[in-house]
Design a protein around this motif. Structure first.
Motif, PDB file in Angstrom:
ATOM      1  N   ARG A  59      11.611  28.005  82.235  1.00  0.00           N
ATOM      2  CA  ARG A  59      11.221  29.455  81.784  1.00  0.00           C
ATOM      3  C   ARG A  59      11.816  29.916  80.626  1.00  0.00           C
ATOM      4  NH1 ARG A  59      13.212  34.495  82.293  1.00  0.00           N
ATOM      5  NH2 ARG A  59      11.868  36.396  82.286  1.00  0.00           N
ATOM      6  N   ALA A  60      13.275  29.698  80.578  1.00  0.00           N
ATOM      7  CA  ALA A  60      14.141  30.131  79.548  1.00  0.00           C
ATOM      8  C   ALA A  60      13.315  29.164  78.220  1.00  0.00           C
ATOM      9  CB  ALA A  60      15.458  29.917  79.476  1.00  0.00           C
ATOM     10  N   LEU A  61      13.174  27.978  78.649  1.00  0.00           N
ATOM     11  CA  LEU A  61      12.628  27.092  77.428  1.00  0.00           C
ATOM     12  C   LEU A  61      11.427  27.553  76.784  1.00  0.00           C
ATOM     13  CD1 LEU A  61      14.064  23.515  78.595  1.00  0.00           C
ATOM     14  CD2 LEU A  61      15.209  25.058  76.572  1.00  0.00           C
ATOM     15  N   LEU A  62      10.514  27.712  77.953  1.00  0.00           N
ATOM     16  CA  LEU A  62       9.125  28.378  77.707  1.00  0.00           C
ATOM     17  C   LEU A  62       9.164  29.462  76.595  1.00  0.00           C
ATOM     18  CD1 LEU A  62       6.375  28.295  80.127  1.00  0.00           C
ATOM     19  CD2 LEU A  62       6.445  30.100  78.666  1.00  0.00           C
ATOM     20  N   LEU A  63       9.893  30.275  77.220  1.00  0.00           N
ATOM     21  CA  LEU A  63      10.067  31.764  76.188  1.00  0.00           C
ATOM     22  C   LEU A  63      10.605  31.504  74.877  1.00  0.00           C
ATOM     23  CD1 LEU A  63      11.408  34.053  79.105  1.00  0.00           C
ATOM     24  CD2 LEU A  63       9.188  33.975  78.248  1.00  0.00           C
ATOM     25  N   ASN A  64      11.287  30.628  74.725  1.00  0.00           N
ATOM     26  CA  ASN A  64      12.045  30.192  73.475  1.00  0.00           C
ATOM     27  C   ASN A  64      10.949  29.662  72.568  1.00  0.00           C
ATOM     28  OD1 ASN A  64      15.075  30.610  72.821  1.00  0.00           O
ATOM     29  ND2 ASN A  64      15.004  30.280  74.762  1.00  0.00           N
ATOM     30  N   CYS A  65      10.145  28.674  73.178  1.00  0.00           N
ATOM     31  CA  CYS A  65       9.069  28.111  72.348  1.00  0.00           C
ATOM     32  C   CYS A  65       7.811  28.997  72.128  1.00  0.00           C
ATOM     33  CB  CYS A  65       8.319  26.870  73.359  1.00  0.00           C
ATOM     34  SG  CYS A  65       9.609  25.433  73.481  1.00  0.00           S
ATOM     35  N   GLN A  66       7.631  30.044  72.805  1.00  0.00           N
ATOM     36  CA  GLN A  66       6.686  31.092  72.555  1.00  0.00           C
ATOM     37  C   GLN A  66       6.962  31.704  71.385  1.00  0.00           C
ATOM     38  OE1 GLN A  66       6.292  33.145  76.424  1.00  0.00           O
ATOM     39  NE2 GLN A  66       4.372  32.264  76.703  1.00  0.00           N
ATOM     40  N   GLN A  67       8.228  31.924  70.833  1.00  0.00           N
ATOM     41  CA  GLN A  67       8.758  32.241  69.820  1.00  0.00           C
ATOM     42  C   GLN A  67       8.600  31.626  68.402  1.00  0.00           C
ATOM     43  OE1 GLN A  67      12.505  34.392  69.833  1.00  0.00           O
ATOM     44  NE2 GLN A  67      12.543  34.076  71.999  1.00  0.00           N
ATOM     45  N   LEU A  68       8.279  30.098  68.630  1.00  0.00           N
ATOM     46  CA  LEU A  68       8.215  29.401  67.367  1.00  0.00           C
ATOM     47  C   LEU A  68       6.957  29.385  66.707  1.00  0.00           C
ATOM     48  CD1 LEU A  68      10.032  26.364  68.965  1.00  0.00           C
ATOM     49  CD2 LEU A  68      10.956  28.209  67.470  1.00  0.00           C
ATOM     50  N   GLU A  69       6.721  29.097  65.397  1.00  0.00           N
ATOM     51  CA  GLU A  69       5.477  29.118  64.679  1.00  0.00           C
ATOM     52  C   GLU A  69       4.704  27.859  65.013  1.00  0.00           C
ATOM     53  OE1 GLU A  69       7.073  29.091  60.554  1.00  0.00           O
ATOM     54  OE2 GLU A  69       7.572  31.271  60.772  1.00  0.00           O
ATOM     55  N   ASN A  70       3.340  28.070  65.029  1.00  0.00           N
ATOM     56  CA  ASN A  70       2.510  26.829  65.109  1.00  0.00           C
ATOM     57  C   ASN A  70       2.599  26.042  66.289  1.00  0.00           C
ATOM     58  OD1 ASN A  70       0.788  27.883  63.062  1.00  0.00           O
ATOM     59  ND2 ASN A  70       1.503  26.118  61.765  1.00  0.00           N
ATOM     60  N   VAL A  71       3.189  26.789  67.444  1.00  0.00           N
ATOM     61  CA  VAL A  71       3.369  26.072  68.981  1.00  0.00           C
ATOM     62  C   VAL A  71       2.304  26.773  69.772  1.00  0.00           C
ATOM     63  CG1 VAL A  71       4.875  25.736  70.838  1.00  0.00           C
ATOM     64  CG2 VAL A  71       5.866  25.537  68.448  1.00  0.00           C
ATOM     65  N   GLU A  72       1.532  25.922  70.545  1.00  0.00           N
ATOM     66  CA  GLU A  72       0.672  26.164  71.541  1.00  0.00           C
ATOM     67  C   GLU A  72       0.929  25.717  72.712  1.00  0.00           C
ATOM     68  OE1 GLU A  72      -4.007  26.320  72.532  1.00  0.00           O
ATOM     69  OE2 GLU A  72      -3.430  25.345  70.799  1.00  0.00           O
ATOM     70  N   ILE A  73       1.411  26.514  73.814  1.00  0.00           N
ATOM     71  CA  ILE A  73       1.617  25.811  75.369  1.00  0.00           C
ATOM     72  C   ILE A  73       0.265  25.740  75.765  1.00  0.00           C
ATOM     73  CG2 ILE A  73       2.915  26.299  77.396  1.00  0.00           C
ATOM     74  CD1 ILE A  73       4.801  28.032  75.787  1.00  0.00           C
ATOM     75  N   VAL A  74      -0.197  24.565  76.181  1.00  0.00           N
ATOM     76  CA  VAL A  74      -1.549  24.216  76.581  1.00  0.00           C
ATOM     77  C   VAL A  74      -1.513  23.657  77.975  1.00  0.00           C
ATOM     78  CG1 VAL A  74      -2.297  23.673  74.246  1.00  0.00           C
ATOM     79  CG2 VAL A  74      -1.568  21.975  75.824  1.00  0.00           C
ATOM     80  N   ALA A  75      -0.347  23.426  78.720  1.00  0.00           N
ATOM     81  CA  ALA A  75      -0.185  22.984  80.054  1.00  0.00           C
ATOM     82  C   ALA A  75       1.169  23.135  80.605  1.00  0.00           C
ATOM     83  CB  ALA A  75      -0.820  21.509  80.092  1.00  0.00           C
ATOM     84  N   VAL A  76       0.959  23.369  81.979  1.00  0.00           N
ATOM     85  CA  VAL A  76       2.202  23.808  82.767  1.00  0.00           C
ATOM     86  C   VAL A  76       2.210  23.116  83.972  1.00  0.00           C
ATOM     87  CG1 VAL A  76       2.713  25.955  81.558  1.00  0.00           C
ATOM     88  CG2 VAL A  76       1.305  25.848  83.409  1.00  0.00           C
ATOM     89  N   CYS A  77       3.109  22.755  84.513  1.00  0.00           N
ATOM     90  CA  CYS A  77       3.269  21.969  85.906  1.00  0.00           C
ATOM     91  C   CYS A  77       4.255  22.702  86.828  1.00  0.00           C
ATOM     92  CB  CYS A  77       3.110  20.602  85.785  1.00  0.00           C
ATOM     93  SG  CYS A  77       3.037  19.518  87.057  1.00  0.00           S
ATOM     94  N   ASP A  78       4.078  22.624  87.950  1.00  0.00           N
ATOM     95  CA  ASP A  78       5.181  22.887  88.921  1.00  0.00           C
ATOM     96  C   ASP A  78       4.622  22.647  90.311  1.00  0.00           C
ATOM     97  OD1 ASP A  78       7.597  24.026  90.463  1.00  0.00           O
ATOM     98  OD2 ASP A  78       8.305  24.587  88.638  1.00  0.00           O
ATOM     99  N   ASN A  79       5.601  21.936  91.329  1.00  0.00           N
ATOM    100  CA  ASN A  79       5.033  21.920  92.331  1.00  0.00           C
ATOM    101  C   ASN A  79       5.672  22.908  93.704  1.00  0.00           C
ATOM    102  OD1 ASN A  79       7.414  20.905  92.972  1.00  0.00           O
ATOM    103  ND2 ASN A  79       6.714  18.735  93.231  1.00  0.00           N
ATOM    104  N   TYR A  80       6.169  24.010  93.182  1.00  0.00           N
ATOM    105  CA  TYR A  80       6.992  25.032  93.920  1.00  0.00           C
ATOM    106  C   TYR A  80       5.882  26.097  93.543  1.00  0.00           C
ATOM    107  CZ  TYR A  80       9.963  28.333  95.940  1.00  0.00           C
ATOM    108  OH  TYR A  80      10.604  29.425  96.896  1.00  0.00           O
ATOM    109  N   GLU A  81       4.975  26.688  94.694  1.00  0.00           N
ATOM    110  CA  GLU A  81       3.918  27.707  94.470  1.00  0.00           C
ATOM    111  C   GLU A  81       4.624  28.804  93.589  1.00  0.00           C
ATOM    112  OE1 GLU A  81       0.427  29.415  94.361  1.00  0.00           O
ATOM    113  OE2 GLU A  81       1.079  27.173  95.139  1.00  0.00           O
ATOM    114  N   PRO A  82       5.960  29.569  94.143  1.00  0.00           N
ATOM    115  CA  PRO A  82       6.418  30.739  93.004  1.00  0.00           C
ATOM    116  C   PRO A  82       6.544  30.316  91.638  1.00  0.00           C
ATOM    117  CG  PRO A  82       7.603  30.524  95.112  1.00  0.00           C
ATOM    118  CD  PRO A  82       6.690  29.272  95.199  1.00  0.00           C
ATOM    119  N   HIS A  83       6.864  29.068  91.310  1.00  0.00           N
ATOM    120  CA  HIS A  83       7.163  28.803  89.806  1.00  0.00           C
ATOM    121  C   HIS A  83       5.591  28.254  89.371  1.00  0.00           C
ATOM    122  CE1 HIS A  83      11.588  27.440  90.934  1.00  0.00           C
ATOM    123  NE2 HIS A  83      11.223  28.793  90.926  1.00  0.00           N
ATOM    124  N   TYR A  84       4.672  27.906  89.960  1.00  0.00           N
ATOM    125  CA  TYR A  84       3.559  27.449  89.602  1.00  0.00           C
ATOM    126  C   TYR A  84       2.820  28.780  89.135  1.00  0.00           C
ATOM    127  CZ  TYR A  84      -1.412  26.018  89.820  1.00  0.00           C
ATOM    128  OH  TYR A  84      -2.597  25.688  89.494  1.00  0.00           O
TER     129      TYR A  84
END
Length: 430
Positions: A59-84
């Motif tokens: 989650r921390a890495l994802l939030l950091n990447c959302q602050q970067l220029e010209n970055v698009e998060i196109v896919a996410v994966c987790d096999n634990y339902e709350p995190h999914y």
């Protein structure tokens, strides 16, 4: 705005540091990053990221990447339902969600790179599958649970030519970069010992949903030897990486002792560890960690015959600090033939307790997030399609070192660095 100022200042600092001949040779990734940061970002430079594992660190890495220029998060994966569900929420449902990373490889055909933040024992096979599918990888530290898996990951990166960057953010931290520069310039003299520690006071346990005991090992994987090396891979890997980096060497052997002395709750990993690493020319790195007392927190004390650096608090200390004001007044009076009482009293001999000299700061006191900076570096590398030279070797050697330290504790013997796992400085992985 604060994050953008931090980013600009960091890139400026990297450019200045990388211009040094000493640092350019010692940290080739700095020069590469400084060069790549000068390239403009157009819409066509967009980097499309996937995330595998969206627990606390993911989650921390994802939030950091959302602050970067010209970055698009196109896919996410987790096999634990709350995190999914968390991953879907964090990306506002715009990223395609998966329970199985293999489906992400098959179906998310627009991926440039993936960020892996799963439990440790899952790192190797997931990383290798993505690399062999032509996708760049950022993988959280440590690299893997076993020596064999660690080498297999590095080998896959070398064979495919894809980027594999390991999450050791101190190599992107302005205080650590400045500390390295000053140590490399000889300011603290010959480094003969590094002391490092990381202490916390909590049980490390996470709550398991009521009525679902089968989730214990999935949620509390850090507690079990099959999945984790405990304090060594979760904490020590950062600090042993710093030691390797500053010394420019890897250990030749390690001895250690570990125990479960406080949290007797069924865990299998130690809650109290201590190791001594031998480096070439007799240099020692002494590491200890407990999770039953947090008074001293964490630090690396890099000690040379002329001074000491403590990068976590951004301080450098001289072995010959300026004299106290009373002595300065005494010297001044003697030079001017003035004789009067000077307030410097006390015993003629005192025990050799810690020096009270407060040192000086390595860098200005600005706020920065070194995780944000390392993700900035990773995205720049992906955008240009080239791994930073020397960076993966740092992560590899740190992982090997902590796993060997655990082996020394578990087998109660001195462990030599195995020849078949040496990554030579010329880039060859045996």
């Amino acid at each position: 705005m604060k994050d953008e100022r931090t980013r600009r200042q960091f890139i400026r600092d990297v450019s200045l540091l990388s211009s040094s001949a000493v640092l350019g040779a010692s940290m080739p990734w700095l020069k590469a990053m400084a060069d790549e940061s000068q390239v403009g970002n157009s819409a066509s430079d967009r980097v499309r990221l996937g995330f595998v594992g969206v627990g606390d660190r993911g989650r921390a890495l994802l939030l950091n990447c959302q602050q970067l220029e010209n970055v698009e998060i196109v896919a996410v994966c987790d096999n634990y339902e709350p995190h999914y569900q968390r991953a879907i929420e964090l990306t506002n449902g715009k990223a395609k969600a998966f329970y199985d990373y293999r489906k992400m490889i098959d179906e998310a055909d627009n991926l440039d790179a993936v960020v892996i933040a799963t439990p440790l024992h899952e790192h190797a096979h997931i990383t290798i599958d993505f690399l062999e599918s032509g996708i760049h990888v950022f993988c959280e530290k440590s690299m893997a649970r076993t020596l064999e898996d660690t080498k297999a990951m590095a080998w896959a990166a070398n064979q495919t030519g894809k980027i594999l960057q390991i999450g050791h953010q101190r190599m992107f931290n302005p205080a650590y970069l400045k500390a390295y520069e000053r140590a490399a310039s000889g300011e603290i003299g010959q480094i003969t010992q590094i002391r490092a520690y990381w202490h916390r006071n909590n049980d490390w346990r996470r709550p398991v949903p009521e009525g679902h005991p089968e989730l214990e090992r999935k949620i509390n994987w850090r507690m079990y030897d099959e999945y984790s090396a405990g304090l060594m891979t979760e904490l020590a890997s950062h600090q042993i990486q710093v030691a390797n980096w500053f010394l420019g060497e890897t250990p030749t052997r390690v001895m250690g002792s570990g125990s479960i002395c406080f949290w007797k709750d069924g865990r299998e990993v130690y809650d109290n560890v201590a190791c001594v690493y031998d480096y070439p020319k007799g240099v020692k790195v002494i590491y200890d960690s407990v999770i039953s007392n947090r008074k001293y927190g964490l630090e690396e004390q890099i000690m040379g015959h002329l001074g000491t650096i403590e990068p976590e608090v951004r301080k450098i200390y001289s072995e010959n600090p300026p004299p106290a004001p009373g002595f300065l007044q005494l010297i001044n009076n003697l030079e001017k033939d003035i004789f009067e009482t000077i307030p410097i009293g006390g015993a003629s001999w005192v025990p050799e307790t810690a020096v009270q000299y407060k040192g000086e700061y390595l860098v200005e006191d600005y706020q920065y997030d070194d995780t944000l900076l390392e993700m900035e570096g990773f995205v720049l590398a992906v955008r240009n399609g080239r791994p930073y030279p020397g960076l993966l070797r740092e992560g590899y050697n740190a992982t090997l070192a902590v796993l060997l330290g655990l082996q020394a504790m578990q087998e109660n013997r001195i462990i030599e660095w195995p020849e078949e796992y040496v990554w030579k400085k010329n880039g060859a992985l045996v």
